[in-house]
Design an enzyme around this catalytic site. Structure first.
Site, mmCIF file in Angstrom:
data_model
loop_
_atom_site.group_PDB
_atom_site.id
_atom_site.type_symbol
_atom_site.label_atom_id
_atom_site.label_comp_id
_atom_site.label_asym_id
_atom_site.label_seq_id
_atom_site.Cartn_x
_atom_site.Cartn_y
_atom_site.Cartn_z
ATOM 1 N N ASP A 144 -0.368 5.976 8.797
ATOM 2 C CA ASP A 144 0.981 5.658 8.332
ATOM 3 C C ASP A 144 2.012 6.561 9.012
ATOM 4 O O ASP A 144 2.062 7.760 8.732
ATOM 5 C CB ASP A 144 1.034 5.841 6.812
ATOM 6 C CG ASP A 144 2.138 5.052 6.164
ATOM 7 O OD1 ASP A 144 2.999 4.516 6.888
ATOM 8 O OD2 ASP A 144 2.153 4.947 4.921
ATOM 9 N N ASP A 145 2.805 5.988 9.914
ATOM 10 C CA ASP A 145 3.857 6.728 10.635
ATOM 11 C C ASP A 145 3.297 7.737 11.640
ATOM 12 O O ASP A 145 3.985 8.702 12.002
ATOM 13 C CB ASP A 145 4.801 7.460 9.675
ATOM 14 C CG ASP A 145 5.689 6.534 8.869
ATOM 15 O OD1 ASP A 145 5.558 5.307 9.004
ATOM 16 O OD2 ASP A 145 6.516 7.033 8.073
ATOM 17 N N CYS B 230 6.485 -0.305 8.300
ATOM 18 C CA CYS B 230 5.148 -0.492 7.743
ATOM 19 C C CYS B 230 4.849 -1.862 7.145
ATOM 20 O O CYS B 230 3.883 -2.519 7.549
ATOM 21 C CB CYS B 230 4.872 0.590 6.714
ATOM 22 S SG CYS B 230 6.273 1.007 5.673
ATOM 23 N N ARG C 98 2.052 -4.681 8.290
ATOM 24 C CA ARG C 98 0.903 -5.025 7.453
ATOM 25 C C ARG C 98 0.837 -6.525 7.187
ATOM 26 O O ARG C 98 -0.255 -7.092 7.059
ATOM 27 C CB ARG C 98 0.961 -4.214 6.163
ATOM 28 C CG ARG C 98 0.699 -2.743 6.402
ATOM 29 C CD ARG C 98 1.245 -1.839 5.300
ATOM 30 N NE ARG C 98 1.460 -0.510 5.838
ATOM 31 C CZ ARG C 98 0.540 0.463 5.846
ATOM 32 N NH1 ARG C 98 -0.653 0.235 5.308
ATOM 33 N NH2 ARG C 98 0.807 1.634 6.367
ATOM 34 N N LYS D 88 -2.985 2.146 1.096
ATOM 35 C CA LYS D 88 -1.644 1.590 0.890
ATOM 36 C C LYS D 88 -1.619 0.087 1.147
ATOM 37 O O LYS D 88 -2.094 -0.384 2.181
ATOM 38 C CB LYS D 88 -0.680 2.317 1.827
ATOM 39 C CG LYS D 88 0.720 1.746 1.898
ATOM 40 C CD LYS D 88 1.593 2.630 2.764
ATOM 41 C CE LYS D 88 2.872 1.972 3.207
ATOM 42 N NZ LYS D 88 3.719 2.867 4.013
ATOM 43 N N HIS E 63 1.520 -2.319 0.093
ATOM 44 C CA HIS E 63 2.912 -2.554 0.495
ATOM 45 C C HIS E 63 3.196 -4.012 0.856
ATOM 46 O O HIS E 63 4.076 -4.293 1.674
ATOM 47 C CB HIS E 63 3.280 -1.627 1.666
ATOM 48 C CG HIS E 63 4.743 -1.274 1.692
ATOM 49 N ND1 HIS E 63 5.330 -0.616 2.749
ATOM 50 C CD2 HIS E 63 5.740 -1.500 0.800
ATOM 51 C CE1 HIS E 63 6.619 -0.436 2.508
ATOM 52 N NE2 HIS E 63 6.896 -0.964 1.332
ATOM 53 N N HIS F 118 2.656 9.863 6.450
ATOM 54 C CA HIS F 118 3.964 9.429 5.932
ATOM 55 C C HIS F 118 4.567 10.507 5.031
ATOM 56 O O HIS F 118 3.864 11.176 4.288
ATOM 57 C CB HIS F 118 3.754 8.137 5.140
ATOM 58 C CG HIS F 118 5.013 7.398 4.798
ATOM 59 N ND1 HIS F 118 5.959 7.884 3.908
ATOM 60 C CD2 HIS F 118 5.461 6.172 5.194
ATOM 61 C CE1 HIS F 118 6.936 6.994 3.785
ATOM 62 N NE2 HIS F 118 6.663 5.959 4.558
ATOM 63 N N ASP G 268 0.753 2.122 11.978
ATOM 64 C CA ASP G 268 1.510 0.944 11.545
ATOM 65 C C ASP G 268 2.876 0.838 12.202
ATOM 66 O O ASP G 268 3.511 -0.217 12.149
ATOM 67 C CB ASP G 268 1.652 0.914 10.018
ATOM 68 C CG ASP G 268 2.407 2.111 9.458
ATOM 69 O OD1 ASP G 268 2.656 3.088 10.195
ATOM 70 O OD2 ASP G 268 2.744 2.078 8.261
ATOM 71 N N ASN G 269 3.347 1.898 12.820
ATOM 72 C CA ASN G 269 4.638 1.920 13.525
ATOM 73 C C ASN G 269 4.797 3.297 14.155
ATOM 74 O O ASN G 269 3.910 4.138 14.033
ATOM 75 C CB ASN G 269 5.810 1.619 12.583
ATOM 76 C CG ASN G 269 5.755 2.358 11.261
ATOM 77 O OD1 ASN G 269 5.603 1.747 10.203
ATOM 78 N ND2 ASN G 269 5.843 3.675 11.288
ATOM 79 N N LYS H 124 10.336 5.182 14.619
ATOM 80 C CA LYS H 124 10.171 4.152 13.597
ATOM 81 C C LYS H 124 11.508 3.506 13.239
ATOM 82 O O LYS H 124 12.536 4.163 13.164
ATOM 83 C CB LYS H 124 9.557 4.782 12.341
ATOM 84 C CG LYS H 124 9.441 3.857 11.140
ATOM 85 C CD LYS H 124 8.887 4.625 9.951
ATOM 86 C CE LYS H 124 8.831 3.760 8.695
ATOM 87 N NZ LYS H 124 8.311 4.521 7.527
#
Length: 589
Positions: free
Chosen positions: A50-51, A88, A92, A150, A152, A246, A351-352, A415
């Site tokens: 994540d990030d 994110c 996803r 996660k 989301h 994140h 994810d990014n 991001k």
């Protein structure tokens, strides 16, 4: 920690020039479910960070201790051109559906729906019914489907993992939470900032004091161990979407201590170190030029006190990546002990790009008209961002644009942007069917390729309908030819891929890419970079997007802008509001 000299020796780049296009296999529109998986179908382990920054892992030029992820990457194939959405939940949605985020329901983040987007088709704010999730398709085909991490992609019982194909799941429904569970008390609940966890569809909590990455790995290992002990012979799809690294930046003290003093030289020095290692590893061209840093103050202009705080933030961030790697190692060890590792295809990606906003307090709403002033003061939530407390459960910070752009080097920005810094991520594949040898694949790949890849390996066709309604066909390609070293890529030079989020736009065709950055349109993009015009880059030769060729190549610019407009119309992208047409001056967020 694996050093750059060792990695350089271990990474001969094998680049095959002729692409073999792999189209998704789709069944008849009358089919209501996929066929049963092939008898020798492999297991799948999909890990999402994540990030994470493009250059954080050792195998991608970083200095952080990531031996487990490095070993996997070196045993398989690394992707230098793997792309996602700029944030994110849109990513996803594409991962789960195999289609564009504007069709899957996340045309923008649910937290950032505004007057122009709220209520529009494809902007539902959750994974909609125009798609079937890859978990749903694999489960219907005979797979055990397991998830910890996660989600989301929806907050309601009919939109959570248990309702979208996961047989067992422990899930954070929102986009972020305290990594030690310290946001589950009365103060956070009263402020409507407490996270929602679900355990196989039932309300749950992250055990207070447990660290998120540790607990998510615990739960996934638990599912895998239980199925192995029960003699479950089905292949599995295991999905491990970490919330690390994140924000809020938090990590166990013993892991943070490993990095004390490592980042005292600042983010400009770190950028230079990482870019040099990337060149030595063959991950970027030897003459690649990094884009200039945007929005961040020069390290030399910071006071000693400011430098201490900033260095501490990066120490904590590094510890989060380190801890995630440790837990990947635990999962891999569990699979090996169960005798299932050799039959498992492993995909890893972020994810990014890395988060570049200045973050000092919670602001998860991000909605236009809901300023941070409407939230309770940090003190009311027990937040303490003093130097000695940064990284502990009661701190709440991000690490800002300087470190983020060190971690995305050589790319432009971070991001939230459709520039390479926002959508090009570190990614690799390993395991069964993946030809290793430290290979590097440089082709343009995309998160929309994941779902068709898994179906291909499983021996399944995507049905025309699912759960009694039509579903959209996959837009991505199976990556199997790349994993098997039969091809470097899966797209022809004429195929286009469009991207849009927060009215920031981009389109890729072959080596070329157009980008449009409008004036900021919501609280998340506050004070961001904008140009107010289309720019053109050859990202194969210029991965940092440093040379705008729009004036030199007007015909190519017009061609790609026209292709973007066709993409936007086909996908139902909401047009740019009139007040965002003009550029806004760059400012620190």
């Amino acid at each position: 920690m694996i050093g750059g000299k060792f990695l350089a020796a271990a990474l001969p780049a094998l680049i095959l020039a002729t692409p073999l296009l792999a189209e998704p296999v789709r069944g008849s529109p009358a089919e209501t479910a996929p066929q049963q998986a092939a008898k020798d179908a492999p297991n799948f382990l999909v890990i999402v960070a994540d990030d994470l920054g493009w250059s954080d892992l050792g195998a991608f030029g970083g200095e952080i201790a990531t031996p487990n992820l490095d070993a996997l990457a070196l045993s398989g194939v690394r992707f230098t051109g793997f792309h996602t959405a700029p944030t994110c939940s849109p990513t996803r949605s594409m991962l789960m559906s195999g289609v564009d985020n504007h069709e899957a329901g996340l045309g923008t983040m649910a937290e950032l729906l505004g007057p122009a987007t709220r209520g529009q088709p494809g902007y539902e704010g959750y994974l909609n019914d125009r798609v079937a999730s890859i978990a749903e398709l694999l489960r219907a085909g005979g797979y055990a489907t397991l998830m910890a991490g996660k989600w989301h992609l929806g907050l309601t019982p009919d939109r959570e993992p248990a309702a979208r194909g996961f047989e067992h799941s422990f899930a954070l429904l929102q986009g972020l939470s305290n990594h030690f569970g310290a946001d589950q008390n009365e103060a956070w609940t009263k402020a409507e900032l407490a996270p929602s966890y679900r355990d196989d569809g039932k309300p749950a909590a992250l055990p207070k004091g447990a660290y998120s990455a540790d607990y998510f790995a615990d739960r996934l290992i638990g599912y895998l161990d239980a199925s192995a002990k029960a003699g479950d012979k089905r292949p599995f799809f295991a999905y491990l979407p970490f919330t690390t690294p994140h924000w809020p930046l938090q990590a166990p003290a013993e892991t943070i201590a490993k990095y004390k003093g490592r980042y005292d030289a600042g983010y400009e020095a770190l950028r230079a170190e990482r870019l040099a290692r990337q060149k030595a590893l063959g991950l970027v061209p030897a003459d690649a030029v990094a884009h200039s840093v945007e929005l961040a103050r020069p390290w030399a202009s910071l006071s000693p006190e400011e430098r201490a705080v900033e260095a501490r933030k990066m120490e904590v961030y590094a510890a989060m990546v380190d801890r995630m790697d440790q837990n990947v190692g635990r999962v891999i060890a569990a699979l090996k002990a169960q005798g299932r590792l050799d039959n498992t295809v492993i995909l890893f990606f972020a994810d990014n790009g890395p988060e570049g906003n200045e973050i000092k307090a919670p602001s998860p709403r991000f909605k236009v008209g809901s300023p941070d002033a409407a939230l309770p003061p940090a003190e009311a939530l027990g937040i303490d961002n003093s130097l000695d407390n940064i990284g502990k459960p009661t701190s709440y910070v991000g690490y800002g644009p300087g470190w983020a752009q060190a971690n995305s080097v050589p790319s432009w920005l971070v991001k939230g942007y459709t520039t390479e810094g926002g959508i090009r991520v570190s990614a690799f594949a390993a395991g069964r069917g993946v030809k290793g040898g430290g290979r590097i694949a440089n082709a343009n790949l995309d998160v929309r390729d994941v779902a068709p890849t898994l179906l291909d390996y499983a021996g399944l066709r995507q049905p025309g309908t699912f759960a009694g309604h039509p579903i959209l066909p996959h837009e991505g390609h199976s990556l199997r030819p790349v994993l098997a070293a039969d091809a470097n890529g899966v797209r022809s030079a004429d195929e286009t891929l469009g991207y849009e989020l927060f009215f920031r736009r981009a389109l890729r065709k072959g080596e070329w890419k157009v980008v449009f950055l409008p004036a900021p349109t919501n609280n998340y993009t506050r004070g961001g970079v904008s140009t107010g015009r289309w720019q053109l880059f050859n990202v194969a030769a210029d991965p940092g997007e440093t040379k705008d060729l729009a004036a030199a190549e007007p015909r190519r610019l017009a061609e790609l802008v026209g292709a973007y407009e066709r993409y936007a119309q086909a996908k139902g992208v909401v047009p740019l509001p009139a007040d965002a047409q003009a550029p806004a001056p760059a400012a620190r967020p």
